[in-house]
Write a protein that holds these residues in place. Structure first.
Motif, PDB file in Angstrom:
ATOM      1  N   ASP A   1       2.418   1.601  -3.449  1.00 31.88           N
ATOM      2  CA  ASP A   1       1.431   2.142  -4.395  1.00 31.88           C
ATOM      3  C   ASP A   1       1.260   3.646  -4.207  1.00 31.88           C
ATOM      4  N   ASP A   2       1.206   4.081  -2.950  1.00 35.62           N
ATOM      5  CA  ASP A   2       1.083   5.521  -2.686  1.00 35.62           C
ATOM      6  C   ASP A   2       2.283   6.277  -3.247  1.00 35.62           C
ATOM      7  N   GLU A   3       3.476   5.714  -3.108  1.00 33.78           N
ATOM      8  CA  GLU A   3       4.678   6.363  -3.633  1.00 33.78           C
ATOM      9  C   GLU A   3       4.640   6.441  -5.163  1.00 33.78           C
ATOM     10  N   TYR A   4       4.204   5.347  -5.808  1.00 38.18           N
ATOM     11  CA  TYR A   4       4.124   5.349  -7.274  1.00 38.18           C
ATOM     12  C   TYR A   4       3.129   6.394  -7.761  1.00 38.18           C
ATOM     13  N   LYS A   5       2.020   6.507  -7.069  1.00 43.01           N
ATOM     14  CA  LYS A   5       0.949   7.417  -7.498  1.00 43.01           C
ATOM     15  C   LYS A   5       1.148   8.836  -6.999  1.00 43.01           C
ATOM     16  N   GLY A   6       2.107   9.030  -6.101  1.00 40.18           N
ATOM     17  CA  GLY A   6       2.314  10.351  -5.523  1.00 40.18           C
ATOM     18  C   GLY A   6       1.149  10.736  -4.619  1.00 40.18           C
ATOM     19  N   HIS A   7       0.537   9.751  -4.016  1.00 39.95           N
ATOM     20  CA  HIS A   7      -0.652   9.945  -3.186  1.00 39.95           C
ATOM     21  C   HIS A   7      -0.268   9.958  -1.714  1.00 39.95           C
ATOM     22  N   GLU A   8      -0.799  10.903  -0.981  1.00 39.57           N
ATOM     23  CA  GLU A   8      -0.558  10.977   0.464  1.00 39.57           C
ATOM     24  C   GLU A   8      -1.855  10.592   1.177  1.00 39.57           C
ATOM     25  N   PRO A   9      -1.905   9.387   1.780  1.00 42.55           N
ATOM     26  CA  PRO A   9      -3.132   8.974   2.465  1.00 42.55           C
ATOM     27  C   PRO A   9      -3.388   9.829   3.707  1.00 42.55           C
ATOM     28  N   ASN A  10      -4.649   9.913   4.096  1.00 46.82           N
ATOM     29  CA  ASN A  10      -4.977  10.709   5.284  1.00 46.82           C
ATOM     30  C   ASN A  10      -4.441  10.016   6.542  1.00 46.82           C
ATOM     31  N   GLN A  11      -4.435  10.762   7.629  1.00 44.48           N
ATOM     32  CA  GLN A  11      -3.850  10.263   8.881  1.00 44.48           C
ATOM     33  C   GLN A  11      -4.580   9.029   9.398  1.00 44.48           C
ATOM     34  N   GLU A  12      -5.889   8.996   9.253  1.00 41.08           N
ATOM     35  CA  GLU A  12      -6.663   7.840   9.726  1.00 41.08           C
ATOM     36  C   GLU A  12      -6.256   6.566   8.985  1.00 41.08           C
TER      37      GLU A  12
ATOM     38  N   GLN B   1      -3.368   6.039   7.458  1.00 40.40           N
ATOM     39  CA  GLN B   1      -2.004   5.715   7.874  1.00 40.40           C
ATOM     40  C   GLN B   1      -1.989   5.022   9.239  1.00 40.40           C
ATOM     41  N   ASP B   2      -2.797   5.533  10.163  1.00 36.28           N
ATOM     42  CA  ASP B   2      -2.857   4.938  11.501  1.00 36.28           C
ATOM     43  C   ASP B   2      -3.393   3.517  11.455  1.00 36.28           C
ATOM     44  N   GLU B   3      -4.431   3.287  10.666  1.00 34.81           N
ATOM     45  CA  GLU B   3      -5.016   1.950  10.553  1.00 34.81           C
ATOM     46  C   GLU B   3      -4.021   0.976   9.913  1.00 34.81           C
ATOM     47  N   ARG B   4      -3.352   1.424   8.884  1.00 36.72           N
ATOM     48  CA  ARG B   4      -2.332   0.584   8.248  1.00 36.72           C
ATOM     49  C   ARG B   4      -1.222   0.239   9.243  1.00 36.72           C
ATOM     50  N   LEU B   5      -0.789   1.240   9.992  1.00 38.21           N
ATOM     51  CA  LEU B   5       0.292   1.013  10.945  1.00 38.21           C
ATOM     52  C   LEU B   5      -0.140   0.053  12.047  1.00 38.21           C
ATOM     53  N   ARG B   6      -1.371   0.174  12.543  1.00 37.88           N
ATOM     54  CA  ARG B   6      -1.867  -0.760  13.561  1.00 37.88           C
ATOM     55  C   ARG B   6      -1.849  -2.195  13.027  1.00 37.88           C
TER      56      ARG B   6
ATOM     57  N   ALA C   1       0.837  -1.206   0.000  1.00 40.79           N
ATOM     58  CA  ALA C   1       0.000   0.000   0.000  1.00 40.79           C
ATOM     59  C   ALA C   1       0.869   1.253   0.000  1.00 40.79           C
ATOM     60  N   ASN C   2       1.944   1.238   0.805  1.00 43.03           N
ATOM     61  CA  ASN C   2       2.846   2.396   0.828  1.00 43.03           C
ATOM     62  C   ASN C   2       3.594   2.549  -0.492  1.00 43.03           C
TER      63      ASN C   2
END
Length: 158
Positions: free
Chosen positions: A63-74, A76-81, A60-61
């Motif tokens: 994919d975000d880097e390839y797309k230049g997309h910055e996911p919202n904090q929520e 990011q927090d859910e992914r990290l958990r 997921a991270n």
């Protein structure tokens, strides 16, 4: 005549007892093997689920880097958990079942942990490298699980 009849009865009794004893012994061995197999398959299942969650986090991270997309904090927090829980599940399963699983499984997860801890020049390189390493570990442990959980086929000639 009576002695011969008594000897035959004794042979039947001993033969029957031996047959019952052998059958119960083989059943006990099979039951133990089945329990070990179930516990191993459960351990491999937990390990592979954890590796899939780890791969998903890096994927997921990436994919975000390839797309230049910055996911919202929520997000990011859910992914990290999920990622932290997966790492905890992986370590816990290995620690709990180390006596049951082949040594290669622990060595592979140790190798993965070292690879995930390495520093890279950029976030993209880190995520890309760790995604690759997690995928490699997952494939190796899947192969080990297949080999370790394979049961002999007694009628494989058919």
């Amino acid at each position: 005549m009576n002695l011969a009849l008594a000897f035959q009865v004794m042979q039947l009794f001993v033969g029957g007892f031996l047959g019952v004893w052998l059958a119960s012994r083989f059943a006990a061995i099979r039951s133990h093997e089945d329990k070990v197999w179930l516990r191993k398959s459960d351990a491999y299942g937990h390990i592979l689920e954890a590796l899939a969650d780890i791969r998903d986090w890096y994927g997921a991270n990436l994919d975000d880097e390839y797309k230049g997309h910055e996911p919202n904090q929520e997000t990011q927090d859910e992914r990290l958990r999920t990622f932290v829980e997966a790492r905890r599940k992986l370590a816990g399963t290995i620690a709990r079942e180390v006596w049951l699983l082949p040594d290669v499984v622990k060595l592979e997860t140790d190798r993965l942990n070292v690879a995930l801890s390495e520093r890279h020049e950029s976030w993209f390189e880190h995520v890309d490298s760790c995604s690759f390493e997690a995928k490699k570990s997952q494939a190796k442990i899947e192969s080990l699980a297949r080999d370790d959980l394979r049961r002999p086929h007694f009628l494989s000639f058919k």
